[in-house]
Design an enzyme around this catalytic site. Structure first.
Site, PDB file in Angstrom:
ATOM      1  N   SER A 148       0.898  -1.255   0.134  1.00  0.00           N
ATOM      2  CA  SER A 148      -0.076   0.155  -0.152  1.00  0.00           C
ATOM      3  C   SER A 148       0.769   1.233   0.214  1.00  0.00           C
ATOM      4  O   SER A 148       2.017   1.296   0.579  1.00  0.00           O
ATOM      5  CB  SER A 148      -1.088  -0.076   1.248  1.00  0.00           C
ATOM      6  OG  SER A 148      -1.843  -0.936   1.198  1.00  0.00           O
TER       7      SER A 148
HETATM    8  N1  SAH Z   1      -0.855  -4.387   3.636  1.00  0.00           N
HETATM    9  C1  SAH Z   1       0.203  -5.080   2.690  1.00  0.00           C
HETATM   10  C2  SAH Z   1      -0.293  -5.695   1.621  1.00  0.00           C
HETATM   11  C3  SAH Z   1      -1.448  -5.071   0.719  1.00  0.00           C
HETATM   12  S1  SAH Z   1      -1.951  -5.787  -0.798  1.00  0.00           S
HETATM   13  C4  SAH Z   1       1.224  -4.217   2.464  1.00  0.00           C
HETATM   14  O1  SAH Z   1       1.184  -3.042   2.301  1.00  0.00           O
HETATM   15  O2  SAH Z   1       2.516  -4.834   2.328  1.00  0.00           O
HETATM   16  C5  SAH Z   1      -3.316  -7.041  -0.022  1.00  0.00           C
HETATM   17  C6  SAH Z   1      -2.443  -8.420   0.208  1.00  0.00           C
HETATM   18  O3  SAH Z   1      -3.586  -9.340   0.806  1.00  0.00           O
HETATM   19  C7  SAH Z   1      -1.953  -9.190  -0.688  1.00  0.00           C
HETATM   20  O4  SAH Z   1      -0.584  -9.439  -0.511  1.00  0.00           O
HETATM   21  C8  SAH Z   1      -2.690 -10.371  -1.061  1.00  0.00           C
HETATM   22  O5  SAH Z   1      -1.999 -11.496  -1.194  1.00  0.00           O
HETATM   23  C9  SAH Z   1      -3.458 -10.570   0.501  1.00  0.00           C
HETATM   24  N2  SAH Z   1      -4.810 -11.209   0.391  1.00  0.00           N
HETATM   25  C10 SAH Z   1      -5.824 -11.382  -0.440  1.00  0.00           C
HETATM   26  N3  SAH Z   1      -6.617 -12.082   0.089  1.00  0.00           N
HETATM   27  C11 SAH Z   1      -6.204 -12.769   1.037  1.00  0.00           C
HETATM   28  C12 SAH Z   1      -6.859 -13.942   2.251  1.00  0.00           C
HETATM   29  N4  SAH Z   1      -8.187 -14.235   1.601  1.00  0.00           N
HETATM   30  N5  SAH Z   1      -6.114 -14.235   2.901  1.00  0.00           N
HETATM   31  C13 SAH Z   1      -4.749 -13.584   3.280  1.00  0.00           C
HETATM   32  N6  SAH Z   1      -4.281 -12.930   2.456  1.00  0.00           N
HETATM   33  C14 SAH Z   1      -4.836 -12.106   1.480  1.00  0.00           C
END
Ligand code: SAH
Length: 313
Positions: A148
């Site tokens: 993000s």
């Molecule tokens: N907040 C994090 C990533 C944001 S992107 C950062 O800033 O680094 C959102 C993340 O959610 C992605 O890595 C994606 O793989 C994860 N995601 C999406 N659906 C998910 C689920 N059902 N369970 C666990 N992770 C999930």
């Protein structure tokens, strides 16, 4: 609280601003990330434009080095080539500090506590090689996911700060790079718990390496910070209930398991919606009842199954 289908004209306009190529800022970097990567941003295109250009419009004092700046030196640095070279070759913690200063100047960072943690956890250690870590923009991290934008990290930390006191428990669903899990860990300290859940095993492995290089390394070693491969829609019962829950991907509706795992008095920040999304703040009162308010309009990647994500939704 708005009902899910209730889209105000303002909201529709701000979503259009985020999504219409015609109205996007003339910055290919922002264009790519704010559209194609389904990034997260509560800001209009005009404020995006001023944010993205901010580091170059106003030279922070720290960009000019620690020596007293004389007339000739200022002239030398004002030459574009020299400025860019100087800016990009400074130490990474220094550049991280400059990013944090900008977030303060723009009012996204409001408290010393959150400012301090974002200064301490160097974003540069969490983005893939070759990306520009200190620009206020989301970045692709592979697997159809993004880290993000710094202003969204700052916003979520500010919203959750009272529930991230030393000794408290935090859950970071969709932990991706591990950046926020590391920030939470520093805030709750060695007596607290910071748990990151991410469903892409490769991202979890990379996030562990990121944290090991960061100021939160010792907390990982001691076990108060942990990162797990799991479906975050079911939370993480082992360490529940949580004072703070952050969800880094947009849910169609708030998962029941997360509501159950929120402690009475706890707070959850979660983007909700499909195309039009709101960053919702969920509070569980001491009697167990729930209140929800919409903080701002956002655009996050979906909270979904691993297979749907890997097939690009
Ligand atoms: N907040 C994090 C990533 C944001 S992107 C950062 O800033 O680094 C959102 C993340 O959610 C992605 O890595 C994606 O793989 C994860 N995601 C999406 N659906 C998910 C689920 N059902 N369970 C666990 N992770 C999930």
């Amino acid at each position: 609280m708005n009902s899910p289908g209730d889209i105000s004209p303002n909201k529709a306009m701000s979503a259009l601003r985020l999504c219409s190529p015609r109205l996007l800022p003339p910055n290919p970097h922002l264009h790519r990330h704010y559209l194609s990567s389904l990034s997260s941003s509560p800001f209009s295109s005009s404020s995006l434009r001023s944010r993205s250009l901010a580091p170059f419009k106003k030279l922070p004092r720290s960009c000019l080095g620690s020596q007293p700046v004389l007339g000739m030196e200022v002239l030398r640095l004002l030459k574009p080539n020299n400025f860019f070279r100087h800016f990009w070759t400074r130490g990474s913690l220094d550049k991280n500090k400059t990013l944090v200063e900008h977030l303060q100047q723009y009012g996204v960072l409001k408290t010393d506590k959150v400012t301090e943690v974002m200064e301490t956890i160097d974003r540069g250690l969490f983005v893939p090689h070759g990306s520009a870590p200190y620009v206020d923009s989301p970045m692709s991290i592979g697997y159809n996911a993004t880290i993000s934008a710094p202003h969204m990290h700052a916003t979520c930390l500010e919203l959750l700060k009272d529930n991230l006191q030393p000794g408290m428990r935090a859950l970071d669903v969709g932990s991706g790079t591990g950046y926020l899990t590391a920030c939470f860990a520093l805030m709750v300290g060695p007596q607290g718990r910071s748990v990151g859940i991410e469903h892409i095993p490769e991202l979890v492995a990379a996030s562990i390496e990121n944290v090991k290089r960061s100021a939160a390394a010792q907390l990982l070693k001691d076990g108060s910070l942990s990162l797990h491969v799991a479906d975050g829609r079911f939370g993480w019962r082992e360490e529940a209930p949580y004072d703070a829950i952050h969800v880094g991907a947009a849910a169609s509706e708030i998962p029941q398991a997360l509501l159950e795992q929120l402690k009475p008095g706890g707070r959850m920040v979660i983007p909700v919606g499909d195309f039009f999304q709101d960053l919702q703040v969920v509070a569980k009162k001491p009697d167990g009842s729930i209140t929800i308010h919409n903080e701002t309009s956002v655009r996050y990647v979906p909270l979904t199954s691993r297979s749907a994500q890997l097939q690009n939704y």
